[in-house]
Design an enzyme around this catalytic site. Sequence first.
Site, mmCIF file in Angstrom:
data_model
loop_
_atom_site.group_PDB
_atom_site.id
_atom_site.type_symbol
_atom_site.label_atom_id
_atom_site.label_comp_id
_atom_site.label_asym_id
_atom_site.label_seq_id
_atom_site.Cartn_x
_atom_site.Cartn_y
_atom_site.Cartn_z
ATOM 1 C CB SER A 60 -20.049 -43.414 39.716
ATOM 2 O OG SER A 60 -20.624 -44.769 39.220
ATOM 3 C CG HIS B 111 -20.654 -46.078 43.696
ATOM 4 N ND1 HIS B 111 -21.585 -45.346 43.959
ATOM 5 C CD2 HIS B 111 -20.379 -46.392 42.493
ATOM 6 C CE1 HIS B 111 -22.210 -45.062 42.731
ATOM 7 N NE2 HIS B 111 -21.490 -45.558 41.712
#
Length: 198
Positions: A101, A126
């Site tokens: 992330s 993501h």
Amino acid sequence: MPIGVPRVRFLYDEDTGQVWIDIYNRLYRERCLFLTHTINTKIGNQLAGLFIYLGIQDDPKDIFFFLNSPGGGIISGLAIYDSMQVVRPDTQTICVGLAASMACFLLVGGTITKRLAFPHARVMMHQPLSTFFETQTGDAVMEVDELLKMRENLIEVYAQRTGKPHWVISEDIERDVFLSPTEAKTYGLVDVVGVTLI
């Protein structure tokens, strides 16, 4: 029984002599920074401050930024990223475990040609996430709008630093994308796979 943080000797200066400090403070003095927790405001402020402190010292040596983090807050992560970009010394980013992330975003934010992943590391990227199920409708709409702006900002940086087109990044971050170090190198997130610092 907890192990605790070990203390090591450090030559402070000629007048003071040697003092005992915890190992992380010793490593900070050697220009090694660590992100080993979820990114939140406290961690973001500490790391941004350390980058700025090391950047204003009259020392051109690289800063080594070791990452083993599940990611975390976007705003705090962007504060760290921006601090990395404004300091004069190069920042070598090293993924030693998991850079997921926002930690993946920080990994790609290192000086190009000086981004490294250890052979058994994992990288996950993501799109930004948010939870607005407990907010009022008007607040949720504003939050979604802000989230979309941040998403475009992240896509822009990923595209610049990986050489991938915007549309590829946009499609890829629609879901969690886990990459091996070799795959991360092919994608352009890191430049080197290995255990030797650049």
